[in-house]
Design a protein around this motif. Structure first.
Motif, mmCIF file in Angstrom:
data_model
loop_
_atom_site.group_PDB
_atom_site.id
_atom_site.type_symbol
_atom_site.label_atom_id
_atom_site.label_comp_id
_atom_site.label_asym_id
_atom_site.label_seq_id
_atom_site.Cartn_x
_atom_site.Cartn_y
_atom_site.Cartn_z
ATOM 1 N N THR A 2 14.260 2.698 4.142
ATOM 2 C CA THR A 2 13.983 1.315 4.510
ATOM 3 C C THR A 2 12.551 0.945 4.165
ATOM 4 O O THR A 2 11.623 1.689 4.444
ATOM 5 C CB THR A 2 14.212 1.103 6.020
ATOM 6 N N SER A 3 12.402 -0.202 3.546
ATOM 7 C CA SER A 3 11.080 -0.754 3.249
ATOM 8 C C SER A 3 10.836 -1.945 4.165
ATOM 9 O O SER A 3 11.775 -2.641 4.567
ATOM 10 C CB SER A 3 11.014 -1.227 1.803
ATOM 11 N N SER A 46 0.682 0.324 4.073
ATOM 12 C CA SER A 46 0.477 1.328 3.035
ATOM 13 C C SER A 46 0.160 0.706 1.684
ATOM 14 O O SER A 46 -0.366 1.383 0.796
ATOM 15 C CB SER A 46 1.726 2.213 2.908
ATOM 16 N N ARG A 47 0.457 -0.584 1.518
ATOM 17 C CA ARG A 47 0.260 -1.223 0.223
ATOM 18 C C ARG A 47 -0.001 -2.714 0.424
ATOM 19 O O ARG A 47 0.583 -3.331 1.300
ATOM 20 C CB ARG A 47 1.518 -1.010 -0.629
ATOM 21 N N VAL A 67 -7.945 -6.230 -1.670
ATOM 22 C CA VAL A 67 -7.286 -6.862 -2.812
ATOM 23 C C VAL A 67 -7.306 -5.865 -3.967
ATOM 24 O O VAL A 67 -8.321 -5.662 -4.608
ATOM 25 C CB VAL A 67 -7.990 -8.177 -3.205
ATOM 26 N N GLY A 68 -6.175 -5.223 -4.198
ATOM 27 C CA GLY A 68 -6.080 -4.180 -5.204
ATOM 28 C C GLY A 68 -5.990 -4.715 -6.618
ATOM 29 O O GLY A 68 -5.922 -5.925 -6.848
ATOM 30 N N PRO A 69 -5.934 -3.799 -7.586
ATOM 31 C CA PRO A 69 -5.927 -4.199 -8.993
ATOM 32 C C PRO A 69 -4.581 -4.729 -9.487
ATOM 33 O O PRO A 69 -4.521 -5.426 -10.489
ATOM 34 C CB PRO A 69 -6.294 -2.912 -9.719
ATOM 35 N N ALA A 129 10.818 -2.268 -3.263
ATOM 36 C CA ALA A 129 11.624 -1.418 -2.379
ATOM 37 C C ALA A 129 11.900 -0.063 -3.010
ATOM 38 O O ALA A 129 11.960 0.955 -2.317
ATOM 39 C CB ALA A 129 12.941 -2.106 -2.036
ATOM 40 N N ALA A 130 12.053 -0.033 -4.318
ATOM 41 C CA ALA A 130 12.348 1.221 -5.009
ATOM 42 C C ALA A 130 11.127 2.139 -5.097
ATOM 43 O O ALA A 130 11.270 3.351 -5.184
ATOM 44 C CB ALA A 130 12.877 0.926 -6.407
ATOM 45 N N ARG A 131 9.926 1.559 -5.061
ATOM 46 C CA ARG A 131 8.722 2.360 -5.288
ATOM 47 C C ARG A 131 7.878 2.621 -4.051
ATOM 48 O O ARG A 131 7.083 3.551 -4.034
ATOM 49 C CB ARG A 131 7.823 1.671 -6.324
ATOM 50 N N VAL A 132 7.992 1.782 -3.032
ATOM 51 C CA VAL A 132 7.068 1.858 -1.897
ATOM 52 C C VAL A 132 7.852 2.051 -0.603
ATOM 53 O O VAL A 132 8.784 1.302 -0.318
ATOM 54 C CB VAL A 132 6.217 0.570 -1.807
ATOM 55 N N THR A 133 7.450 3.042 0.167
ATOM 56 C CA THR A 133 8.047 3.231 1.485
ATOM 57 C C THR A 133 7.039 2.782 2.537
ATOM 58 O O THR A 133 5.850 2.643 2.262
ATOM 59 C CB THR A 133 8.423 4.704 1.721
#
Length: 194
Positions: A2-3, A46-47, A67-69, A129-133
C-alpha cells in the motif's frame, strides 16, 4: 504494498485571486503567511514531489518540505490563455471556453485537454505507487488534484470541473496502482483565507 500519497494544493496567489490562468506568479503575502503557519502540520514522509510552478515551490518551502530535483506533475497547460483572466477569455473566445469546459477531449487554447491531463497524472500516480512505499507528499496545482481524484475514483472526466480544491488543502490517496481510496478536504493550518 500500500502506498499513501498526500496531494497538497498551493497557498493562494494573485493568479488565483484574479481567476487568471496561471502564469507562474508567486504566492501573495497572505498565502505565504498561511503556508508558513501550516509548517509542521504534515506527518513524516519518505518522498516529496513539487510541481514546477513558483507557487507550488514556495508553498513546499514554506511548509518546510525539501524540494527535490525530480519535479511532481505539472499543472494543465492552458496554451495561449496563460496569464489571461477568465473574464478576458470569456469576452474574446466564449465558444472556445464553453467547448473546453464541456468537452474533456477539447483543447481550443492550443495547450492540454482535461483528458490528456487526467491520463498524464494517472500514469504518474501509478508509477509512484510502483516505485515508492510508505507516505509521500506532492505539492501540486489544483487541477492535478482534480485529475487524480477523477482517475482514482473512476469518475467521468466531466466531473473534473465539479471538484473544488481550496488553497492549502490535503487530498490523501491510499492503495496501489489501479485501486485507490481518496480522502479529501483536509485543511492545513488553523485558518483559511479566500
Amino acid at each position: 504494498m500500500t502506498s499513501r500519497v498526500m496531494l497538497i494544493s498551493p497557498a493562494i496567489s494573485a493568479a488565483l485571486r484574479e481567476a487568471r490562468f496561471d502564469d507562474d506568479c508567486p504566492l501573495d503575502p497572505s498565502g505565504l503567511r498561511l503556508a508558513r503557519a501550516a509548517a509542521g502540520a504534515l506527518p513524516p514522509v519518505s518522498r516529496v514531489w513539487v510541481s514546477p510552478t513558483a507557487r507550488c515551490r514556495e508553498t513546499a518551502r514554506a511548509l518546510g518540505l525539501d524540494v527535490g530535483p525530480v519535479p511532481g506533475p505539472a499543472g494543465l497547460d492552458a496554451g495561449r490563455w496563460r496569464g489571461a483572466t477568465l473574464t478576458e477569455v470569456t469576452e474574446k473566445e466564449p465558444e472556445a471556453l464553453a467547448q473546453w469546459l464541456t468537452d474533456p477531449q477539447s483543447a481550443p487554447h492550443g495547450g492540454e485537454s482535461v483528458h490528456a491531463l487526467c491520463d498524464r497524472v494517472a500514469r504518474w500516480l501509478d508509477d509512484t505507487a510502483a516505485r515508492v512505499t510508505g507516505r509521500s507528499v506532492a505539492v501540486v496545482e489544483p487541477e492535478v488534484v482534480r485529475a487524480v481524484t477523477v482517475r482514482a475514483l473512476g469518475a467521468p472526466e466531466s466531473a473534473f470541473w465539479r471538484i473544488d480544491v481550496p488553497p492549502l488543502t490535503a487530498t490523501e490517496l491510499s492503495g496501489r496502482a489501479g485501486r485507490w481510496n481518496v480522502r479529501v478536504g483536509g485543511q492545513l493550518g488553523a485558518s483559511h483565507e479566500e
